[in-house]
Design an enzyme around this catalytic site. Sequence first.
Site, PDB file in Angstrom:
ATOM      1  N   LYS A   1     -14.614  -3.707 -34.542  1.00  0.00           N
ATOM      2  CA  LYS A   1     -13.530  -3.177 -33.725  1.00  0.00           C
ATOM      3  C   LYS A   1     -12.366  -2.886 -34.664  1.00  0.00           C
ATOM      4  O   LYS A   1     -12.351  -3.335 -35.816  1.00  0.00           O
ATOM      5  CB  LYS A   1     -13.111  -4.165 -32.632  1.00  0.00           C
ATOM      6  CG  LYS A   1     -12.565  -5.480 -33.166  1.00  0.00           C
ATOM      7  CD  LYS A   1     -12.238  -6.466 -32.062  1.00  0.00           C
ATOM      8  CE  LYS A   1     -11.012  -6.063 -31.282  1.00  0.00           C
ATOM      9  NZ  LYS A   1     -10.567  -7.108 -30.341  1.00  0.00           N
TER      10      LYS A   1
ATOM     11  N   GLU B   1     -11.069 -21.651 -26.975  1.00  0.00           N
ATOM     12  CA  GLU B   1     -10.158 -20.600 -27.433  1.00  0.00           C
ATOM     13  C   GLU B   1     -10.544 -19.279 -26.787  1.00  0.00           C
ATOM     14  O   GLU B   1     -11.685 -19.079 -26.392  1.00  0.00           O
ATOM     15  CB  GLU B   1     -10.196 -20.487 -28.956  1.00  0.00           C
ATOM     16  CG  GLU B   1     -11.599 -20.268 -29.553  1.00  0.00           C
ATOM     17  CD  GLU B   1     -12.003 -18.806 -29.637  1.00  0.00           C
ATOM     18  OE1 GLU B   1     -11.123 -17.943 -29.460  1.00  0.00           O
ATOM     19  OE2 GLU B   1     -13.197 -18.544 -29.851  1.00  0.00           O
TER      20      GLU B   1
ATOM     21  N   LYS C   1     -15.483 -20.504 -21.586  1.00  0.00           N
ATOM     22  CA  LYS C   1     -15.516 -19.480 -22.639  1.00  0.00           C
ATOM     23  C   LYS C   1     -16.792 -18.652 -22.582  1.00  0.00           C
ATOM     24  O   LYS C   1     -16.755 -17.422 -22.657  1.00  0.00           O
ATOM     25  CB  LYS C   1     -15.379 -20.137 -24.016  1.00  0.00           C
ATOM     26  CG  LYS C   1     -15.481 -19.168 -25.208  1.00  0.00           C
ATOM     27  CD  LYS C   1     -14.384 -18.111 -25.179  1.00  0.00           C
ATOM     28  CE  LYS C   1     -14.548 -17.064 -26.278  1.00  0.00           C
ATOM     29  NZ  LYS C   1     -14.331 -17.588 -27.611  1.00  0.00           N
TER      30      LYS C   1
ATOM     31  N   ASP D   1     -10.902 -27.455 -44.847  1.00  0.00           N
ATOM     32  CA  ASP D   1     -12.139 -26.700 -45.026  1.00  0.00           C
ATOM     33  C   ASP D   1     -12.865 -27.248 -46.248  1.00  0.00           C
ATOM     34  O   ASP D   1     -12.229 -27.793 -47.151  1.00  0.00           O
ATOM     35  CB  ASP D   1     -11.857 -25.205 -45.211  1.00  0.00           C
ATOM     36  CG  ASP D   1     -13.020 -24.328 -44.780  1.00  0.00           C
ATOM     37  OD1 ASP D   1     -14.049 -24.340 -45.502  1.00  0.00           O
ATOM     38  OD2 ASP D   1     -12.917 -23.649 -43.758  1.00  0.00           O
TER      39      ASP D   1
ATOM     40  N   ALA E   1     -16.929   3.386 -22.434  1.00  0.00           N
ATOM     41  CA  ALA E   1     -18.307   3.597 -22.862  1.00  0.00           C
ATOM     42  C   ALA E   1     -18.348   4.019 -24.315  1.00  0.00           C
ATOM     43  O   ALA E   1     -17.438   4.671 -24.812  1.00  0.00           O
ATOM     44  CB  ALA E   1     -18.973   4.667 -21.992  1.00  0.00           C
TER      45      ALA E   1
ATOM     46  N   CYS F   1     -18.726 -13.113 -31.720  1.00  0.00           N
ATOM     47  CA  CYS F   1     -18.693 -13.893 -30.481  1.00  0.00           C
ATOM     48  C   CYS F   1     -19.674 -13.405 -29.416  1.00  0.00           C
ATOM     49  O   CYS F   1     -20.655 -14.087 -29.117  1.00  0.00           O
ATOM     50  CB  CYS F   1     -17.268 -13.906 -29.923  1.00  0.00           C
ATOM     51  SG  CYS F   1     -16.103 -14.799 -30.953  1.00  0.00           S
TER      52      CYS F   1
ATOM     53  N   ARG G   1     -19.112  -8.802 -38.934  1.00  0.00           N
ATOM     54  CA  ARG G   1     -20.229  -9.586 -38.416  1.00  0.00           C
ATOM     55  C   ARG G   1     -20.817  -8.910 -37.177  1.00  0.00           C
ATOM     56  O   ARG G   1     -20.126  -8.641 -36.216  1.00  0.00           O
ATOM     57  CB  ARG G   1     -19.772 -11.011 -38.081  1.00  0.00           C
ATOM     58  CG  ARG G   1     -19.445 -11.847 -39.317  1.00  0.00           C
ATOM     59  CD  ARG G   1     -18.884 -13.204 -38.947  1.00  0.00           C
ATOM     60  NE  ARG G   1     -17.543 -13.079 -38.355  1.00  0.00           N
ATOM     61  CZ  ARG G   1     -16.815 -14.122 -37.959  1.00  0.00           C
ATOM     62  NH1 ARG G   1     -17.302 -15.351 -38.075  1.00  0.00           N
ATOM     63  NH2 ARG G   1     -15.611 -13.937 -37.447  1.00  0.00           N
TER      64      ARG G   1
END
Length: 475
Positions: free
Chosen positions: A365, A177, A239, A55, A287, A295, A372
Amino acid sequence: MTIPYPTTQPTPAIAAVTPPSGASRPRVTFLGTGYLGATYAICYAELGYEVLGYDVDADKIAMLNNGEVPIHEPGLDELLKRNLAAGRLRFSTDMAEVADFGDVHFICVGTPQRADGMGADLSYVEASVTSLAQHLSRKALIVGKSTVPVGTAEWVEQLVSKHTPTDLGVEVAWSPEFLQEGFAVDDVLRPNRIVVGVKSEWANGMLYAAHKGVFDLAATEDREVPLVVTDFATAELVKVAANAFLATKISFINAMAEVCEASGGDVTHLARAIGFDPRIGNRFLQAGLGFGGACLPKDIRAFQARAQELGAGEALRFLHEVDLINLRRRTRVVQLAAELLGRRSGPAGPDLSGTRIAVLGATFKPNTDDVRDAPALNVAALLRKAGADVHVYDPQGMERARAVAPELTYEPGINEAVTDADLVCVLTEWADFRNADPVVLGELAAGRKVVDARNCLDSALWTQAGWEYRGMGRP
């Protein structure tokens, strides 16, 4: 090209190839140590591979080399420490070291939505591939793992050809992925399928060798991991097509929630009933507040943009409505809050000034610290914009949420957030919130009113505790 397309093999039988480094099995690198690259690097070391993560962020690399995972993902911390100690895993900011070390280089950098449109920003892909290619001194396989628009692999081939001598024979492949945040360790070690887009037997053999640890683990656990060998374009499309389907399923049940709200139906019963049909299934039929994260939202927009460029925009026009339905759920929570608080909505929305609202959840989640495009954080901001005094608590996402939305008030726990609140909004379905005692919380709150934006609470239990309960798509 000698690979037959498509090939699906539940038990792979592919000719072995010798890694260019001379090692007994390919030495693998992962370029980009964000959520995707860090998880893969750590898990592949756990599978027994020699792994080097790369990185440009020196602070992140220092954290990883010190055994600190920069993201929250269950089980990852222990695996990182174990494999650093075993000597199979390390991290670097030196691209020359990466090029010298690896046989298979996985590109795991971000592909965010472009600032000037819906398409994907491929600048990180270009920078990492170009830098790697310029440092290569022997044959290697560069494998894209980032989610990209169809056609990217061919473009990467051109970049590699431009920046490496032809006689090195560097090749490109694509292997998307399918990680789910909160379950990513198992998704790497025990995937439900592996997809590879290749152009040669050598690339196919190298990718099989790079995945052999996954197949070996499956064999010891008496499982099979289907392997789909296909062309570049199909591998890239898998994907985004999968994400488009999941997003559509989520927005479908949220559209049904809108109809239930208008007609008096109960979307939770509706979802359960249609989910018994094996052609439909019950997964992703919850719901609520809708999808978010790094993503699905940007991927369906980039998919539409790329289809438009290819002259197939009409085929994906429905994804625009999928996106709109998803965004409408956020404003619906604000409307429900206003209704419970007895505030009327004008042309500019409701005026919630003088109210205190507890927001439980900031991540997109549970079981992650990722905020994000988090619907929860977006709704919290909308409530504050409407004039409410908003107090937020999340079990893992506080630090990241504070960096994104510093104007909100953050509390150290659920009790502190709920204390003196006129309204409680459950916006992320953490187990801490699902299992909270409504009697105890009712004694802390100023008003026993709750918006269950994830339909995750026991409505009967909360109602019995004296709360006025409102769910999404429920009477």
